[in-house]
Design a protein around this motif. Structure first.
Motif, PDB file in Angstrom:
ATOM      1  N   PHE A 155       1.030  -1.333   0.163  1.00  0.00           N
ATOM      2  CA  PHE A 155      -0.255   0.072   0.138  1.00  0.00           C
ATOM      3  C   PHE A 155       0.690   0.911   0.000  1.00  0.00           C
ATOM      4  O   PHE A 155       1.845   1.682   0.657  1.00  0.00           O
ATOM      5  N   SER A 156       0.851   2.608  -0.769  1.00  0.00           N
ATOM      6  CA  SER A 156       1.669   3.127  -1.353  1.00  0.00           C
ATOM      7  C   SER A 156       0.091   4.444  -1.691  1.00  0.00           C
ATOM      8  O   SER A 156      -0.444   4.782  -1.157  1.00  0.00           O
ATOM      9  N   ALA A 157       1.370   5.403  -1.870  1.00  0.00           N
ATOM     10  CA  ALA A 157       0.783   6.617  -1.870  1.00  0.00           C
ATOM     11  C   ALA A 157       1.671   7.872  -2.833  1.00  0.00           C
ATOM     12  O   ALA A 157       2.461   7.196  -2.963  1.00  0.00           O
ATOM     13  N   ALA A 158       1.381   8.982  -3.736  1.00  0.00           N
ATOM     14  CA  ALA A 158       1.452   9.224  -4.804  1.00  0.00           C
ATOM     15  C   ALA A 158       2.749   9.700  -4.272  1.00  0.00           C
ATOM     16  O   ALA A 158       2.873  11.012  -2.798  1.00  0.00           O
ATOM     17  N   GLY A 159       3.480   9.856  -4.554  1.00  0.00           N
ATOM     18  CA  GLY A 159       5.240  10.572  -3.983  1.00  0.00           C
ATOM     19  C   GLY A 159       6.434   9.990  -3.840  1.00  0.00           C
ATOM     20  O   GLY A 159       7.241  10.197  -3.399  1.00  0.00           O
ATOM     21  N   VAL A 306       0.965  -3.819  -6.343  1.00  0.00           N
ATOM     22  CA  VAL A 306       1.445  -3.147  -5.742  1.00  0.00           C
ATOM     23  C   VAL A 306      -0.430  -1.556  -6.327  1.00  0.00           C
ATOM     24  O   VAL A 306      -0.298  -1.735  -7.108  1.00  0.00           O
ATOM     25  N   LEU A 307      -0.074  -1.157  -4.745  1.00  0.00           N
ATOM     26  CA  LEU A 307      -1.495   0.490  -4.984  1.00  0.00           C
ATOM     27  C   LEU A 307      -1.129   1.448  -4.207  1.00  0.00           C
ATOM     28  O   LEU A 307      -0.615   1.207  -3.195  1.00  0.00           O
ATOM     29  N   GLN A 329      -0.117  -6.754   4.228  1.00  0.00           N
ATOM     30  CA  GLN A 329      -0.025  -5.352   4.002  1.00  0.00           C
ATOM     31  C   GLN A 329       1.405  -4.694   4.132  1.00  0.00           C
ATOM     32  O   GLN A 329       1.536  -5.236   5.283  1.00  0.00           O
ATOM     33  N   ILE A 330       1.960  -4.252   3.513  1.00  0.00           N
ATOM     34  CA  ILE A 330       3.075  -3.484   3.626  1.00  0.00           C
ATOM     35  C   ILE A 330       2.462  -2.591   3.232  1.00  0.00           C
ATOM     36  O   ILE A 330       2.563  -1.835   2.153  1.00  0.00           O
ATOM     37  N   VAL A 331       2.794  -1.224   4.153  1.00  0.00           N
ATOM     38  CA  VAL A 331       2.287  -0.174   3.629  1.00  0.00           C
ATOM     39  C   VAL A 331       3.472   1.067   3.651  1.00  0.00           C
ATOM     40  O   VAL A 331       4.334   0.748   4.775  1.00  0.00           O
ATOM     41  N   LEU A 332       3.478   1.682   3.133  1.00  0.00           N
ATOM     42  CA  LEU A 332       4.732   2.948   2.876  1.00  0.00           C
ATOM     43  C   LEU A 332       4.570   4.085   3.333  1.00  0.00           C
ATOM     44  O   LEU A 332       3.266   4.422   3.256  1.00  0.00           O
ATOM     45  N   SER A 333       5.235   4.968   4.219  1.00  0.00           N
ATOM     46  CA  SER A 333       4.388   5.643   5.102  1.00  0.00           C
ATOM     47  C   SER A 333       5.504   7.091   4.134  1.00  0.00           C
ATOM     48  O   SER A 333       6.907   7.407   4.340  1.00  0.00           O
ATOM     49  N   ALA A 334       4.810   8.098   4.363  1.00  0.00           N
ATOM     50  CA  ALA A 334       5.446   9.826   4.337  1.00  0.00           C
ATOM     51  C   ALA A 334       6.041  10.120   4.770  1.00  0.00           C
ATOM     52  O   ALA A 334       7.087  10.722   4.731  1.00  0.00           O
ATOM     53  N   GLU A 335       5.904   9.784   6.248  1.00  0.00           N
ATOM     54  CA  GLU A 335       6.631  10.522   7.577  1.00  0.00           C
ATOM     55  C   GLU A 335       7.498   9.936   7.512  1.00  0.00           C
ATOM     56  O   GLU A 335       9.216  10.714   7.688  1.00  0.00           O
ATOM     57  N   VAL A 336       8.142   8.554   7.391  1.00  0.00           N
ATOM     58  CA  VAL A 336       9.453   7.347   7.152  1.00  0.00           C
ATOM     59  C   VAL A 336      10.250   8.275   5.098  1.00  0.00           C
ATOM     60  O   VAL A 336      11.126   8.525   5.755  1.00  0.00           O
ATOM     61  N   SER A 349       2.104  -0.637  10.988  1.00  0.00           N
ATOM     62  CA  SER A 349       0.844  -0.623   9.733  1.00  0.00           C
ATOM     63  C   SER A 349       0.929  -1.554   8.681  1.00  0.00           C
ATOM     64  O   SER A 349       0.271  -2.366   8.300  1.00  0.00           O
ATOM     65  N   SER A 350       2.547  -2.672   9.313  1.00  0.00           N
ATOM     66  CA  SER A 350       2.285  -3.417   8.204  1.00  0.00           C
ATOM     67  C   SER A 350       2.715  -4.599   9.283  1.00  0.00           C
ATOM     68  O   SER A 350       2.249  -4.899   9.996  1.00  0.00           O
ATOM     69  N   LEU A 351       2.048  -6.049   8.080  1.00  0.00           N
ATOM     70  CA  LEU A 351       1.695  -7.154   8.779  1.00  0.00           C
ATOM     71  C   LEU A 351       1.467  -8.424   7.225  1.00  0.00           C
ATOM     72  O   LEU A 351       1.232  -8.278   6.677  1.00  0.00           O
ATOM     73  N   SER A 352       2.267  -9.408   8.054  1.00  0.00           N
ATOM     74  CA  SER A 352       2.379 -11.078   6.557  1.00  0.00           C
ATOM     75  C   SER A 352       1.573 -11.598   7.399  1.00  0.00           C
ATOM     76  O   SER A 352       2.369 -12.294   8.817  1.00  0.00           O
ATOM     77  N   ARG A 353       0.159 -11.920   7.492  1.00  0.00           N
ATOM     78  CA  ARG A 353      -0.239 -12.546   8.037  1.00  0.00           C
ATOM     79  C   ARG A 353       0.382 -15.136   7.701  1.00  0.00           C
ATOM     80  O   ARG A 353      -0.337 -15.466   9.105  1.00  0.00           O
ATOM     81  N   LEU A 354       1.037 -14.568   7.446  1.00  0.00           N
ATOM     82  CA  LEU A 354       1.086 -15.920   6.892  1.00  0.00           C
ATOM     83  C   LEU A 354       3.325 -16.167   7.188  1.00  0.00           C
ATOM     84  O   LEU A 354       3.586 -17.287   7.108  1.00  0.00           O
ATOM     85  N   MET A 355       3.297 -15.412   8.185  1.00  0.00           N
ATOM     86  CA  MET A 355       4.457 -14.846   8.392  1.00  0.00           C
ATOM     87  C   MET A 355       5.432 -16.305   9.444  1.00  0.00           C
ATOM     88  O   MET A 355       6.119 -16.758   8.948  1.00  0.00           O
ATOM     89  N   ARG A 356       5.124 -16.127  10.253  1.00  0.00           N
ATOM     90  CA  ARG A 356       5.005 -17.270  11.084  1.00  0.00           C
ATOM     91  C   ARG A 356       4.785 -19.047  10.487  1.00  0.00           C
ATOM     92  O   ARG A 356       5.965 -19.633  10.662  1.00  0.00           O
ATOM     93  N   LYS A 357       4.734 -19.045   9.292  1.00  0.00           N
ATOM     94  CA  LYS A 357       4.682 -20.024   8.611  1.00  0.00           C
ATOM     95  C   LYS A 357       5.986 -20.690   7.259  1.00  0.00           C
ATOM     96  O   LYS A 357       6.563 -22.114   6.490  1.00  0.00           O
ATOM     97  N   GLY A 358       6.589 -19.781   8.027  1.00  0.00           N
ATOM     98  CA  GLY A 358       7.579 -19.078   6.805  1.00  0.00           C
ATOM     99  C   GLY A 358       8.976 -19.074   7.407  1.00  0.00           C
ATOM    100  O   GLY A 358       9.784 -19.302   6.750  1.00  0.00           O
ATOM    101  N   VAL A 359       8.969 -18.791   8.725  1.00  0.00           N
ATOM    102  CA  VAL A 359      10.367 -17.667   9.166  1.00  0.00           C
ATOM    103  C   VAL A 359      10.775 -19.169  10.877  1.00  0.00           C
ATOM    104  O   VAL A 359       9.549 -20.526  11.162  1.00  0.00           O
ATOM    105  N   GLY A 360      11.837 -18.935  11.286  1.00  0.00           N
ATOM    106  CA  GLY A 360      11.905 -19.728  12.686  1.00  0.00           C
ATOM    107  C   GLY A 360      12.812 -20.930  11.667  1.00  0.00           C
ATOM    108  O   GLY A 360      13.596 -21.040  10.553  1.00  0.00           O
TER     109      GLY A 360
END
Length: 465
Positions: A155-159, A306-307, A329-336, A349-360
């Protein structure tokens, strides 16, 4: 691009409406049929049937209706949906949004043809995701790990540099040495952006593990609706027949949705929220749900859409409905981004709901789950302390709170920030996360097992002069 044998030709064009042609007097024509349109000049165009009502067929013209006339136009229906050649011949090729070569090479050939409008994977045959796709981007690999078979949007925004991030991930992504490929679908890109994509992915194309489909902003709007479906059709064959793990990067899905809205308006459909068609959710789901793994089949399809959020509004229909369908979602921040850090990912604001299945252990590193959880918790505490400092001032904070107040800046400098062409290994990314966490008092790292903490603290003390 061919839809099969040409059948009866119809000359009864009742109406030209934007990118649509309404043909009357048709018989035995069905939805999604491929059509060949011949103009009076002999020029051939192609279309797909959107709707059928008694003897009327509404055809969307892939090359648009500019220059067409009601008289002298002939339409033939193939009797089958649009089918394209599939296979390894796509690898290393750069094509336009309709799959026509844009690299000066011959048309893409294949031993098999597949329908572009394929069905989503049967849930009964889905294999649960369980292995990571490493992107070389530390913020993604550590905090929002992408798992094979997952659909994880940006998730992004213009710029904001979402295109740079999409190209970087497409150029760097791997599957731990297993057979891998990337399918990149660009929609509504400017010519400058299209050239940036081609240049950024040239090395991957030369290695013949990339398929590039680019629809530019001045291409027909209908083509924009076809591009992601072509990309997914090619990816499915590469994954489930050839046996590769395939990452499909689709940008910008907002441009796709706006094209869908334009076609819906041309069809005279009743609009829903913000003038988008009422079937926007099911249309997006028909794309996103084509990813995954199939029991008994090799390979996997992972989707990274990407949207851009209009005006940065995450409640806008496109990100809102995408969030319902996808697994995080991976959220891009104008502040950052304003702070100068790249990629400007907002970790809270970012989250991968399946992350636990693929790490460790056996997948990334044994300490990965604990480090990611502790870093996210620490950043949440840091944000709370920053809000408190705005009220009472930094001098009134406790020494521990002052350490947390500095944590976000340390996180951006030592962990988040990396070059647009910097490919970080998982070890480098996790070590950077440890460097950030160890700036805090040991008593504040309660989510990390004591043995891991002892080992890392001892190694840090040994490295110190």
């Amino acid at each position: 691009m061919s839809g099969g044998p040409v059948g009866v030709e119809y000359t009864g064009v009742r109406e030209l409406r934007g990118p649509l042609v309404v043909v009357e007097g048709v018989r035995e024509v069905g939805w999604d049929e491929f059509a060949t349109i011949v103009l009076d000049s002999g020029e051939r165009r192609h279309g797909l049937v959107l709707d059928v009502d008694r003897d009327l067929a509404v055809v969307q013209v892939l090359e648009d209706t500019a220059g067409m006339a009601r008289t002298g136009t002939r339409v033939a229906f193939a009797g089958t949906p649009l089918r394209i050649p599939v296979g390894p011949g796509w690898l290393g090729r750069m094509c336009d949004g309709r799959g026509e070569p844009a690299d000066g090479g011959p048309p893409v050939l294949g031993d098999t043809r597949a329908a572009v409008g394929a069905a989503p994977i049967n849930p009964v045959r889905r294999e649960p995701p369980g292995e990571p796709v490493l992107t070389g981007v530390g913020a993604v690999d550590v905090l929002t790990t992408l798992v094979r078979g997952q659909k994880l949007p940006v998730f992004s925004a213009a710029g904001l540099p979402h295109l740079e991030l999409a190209v970087q991930i497409a150029a760097q992504a791997t599957c731990a040495g297993e057979a891998f490929a990337v399918v990149f679908a660009g929609m509504g890109l400017t010519h400058a952006d299209a050239e940036f994509v081609r240049a950024g992915l040239a090395a991957r194309a030369a290695a013949r593990d990339l398929v590039l489909l680019v629809n530019t902003a001045d291409d027909p709007v209908i083509e924009r609706l076809l591009t992601p479906r072509l990309a997914l059709t090619v990816a499915e064959h590469l994954a489930f027949v050839v046996g590769r793990h395939v990452l499909v990067v689709m940008t910008d899905m907002t441009a796709y949705c706006e094209a869908l809205r334009e076609v819906s308006a041309a069809r005279g459909e009743i609009p829903a929220r913000r003038a988008y068609p009422g079937y926007l959710y099911s249309d997006l789901a028909s794309l996103y749900e084509r990813c995954g793994r199939i029991r008994g089949r090799p390979g996997s399809v992972t989707v990274l859409p990407v949207l851009t959020m209009p005006a940065g509004d995450i409640t806008h229909p496109v990100p809102d409905l995408t969030g319902y369908i996808t697994e995080g979602q991976i959220v891009l921040s104008a502040e950052v981004h304003a702070s100068g850090a790249y990629p400007p990912v907002d970790p809270l604001s970012s989250l991968s709901r399946l992350m636990r299945k693929g790490v460790g252990a056996g997948r990334t590193r044994p300490d990965h789950p604990a480090v990611a959880a502790q870093l996210t918790a620490a950043l949440a505490r840091s944000r709370q302390v920053r809000e408190l400092a705005d009220l009472i001032g930094r001098p009134a904070l406790s020494p521990t709170d002052q350490r947390f107040l500095d944590l976000e800046d340390v996180f951006r400098r030592r962990f988040l920030a990396q070059g647009t062409d910097e490919n970080r290994s998982m070890d480098e990314s996790l070590n950077g996360a440890w460097d950030v966490l160890l700036t805090l008092p040991r008593g504040e790292l309660g989510m990390i097992p004591v043995d891991l903490l002892d080992t890392r603290t001892a190694a840090r003390e040994k490295e110190s002069p």
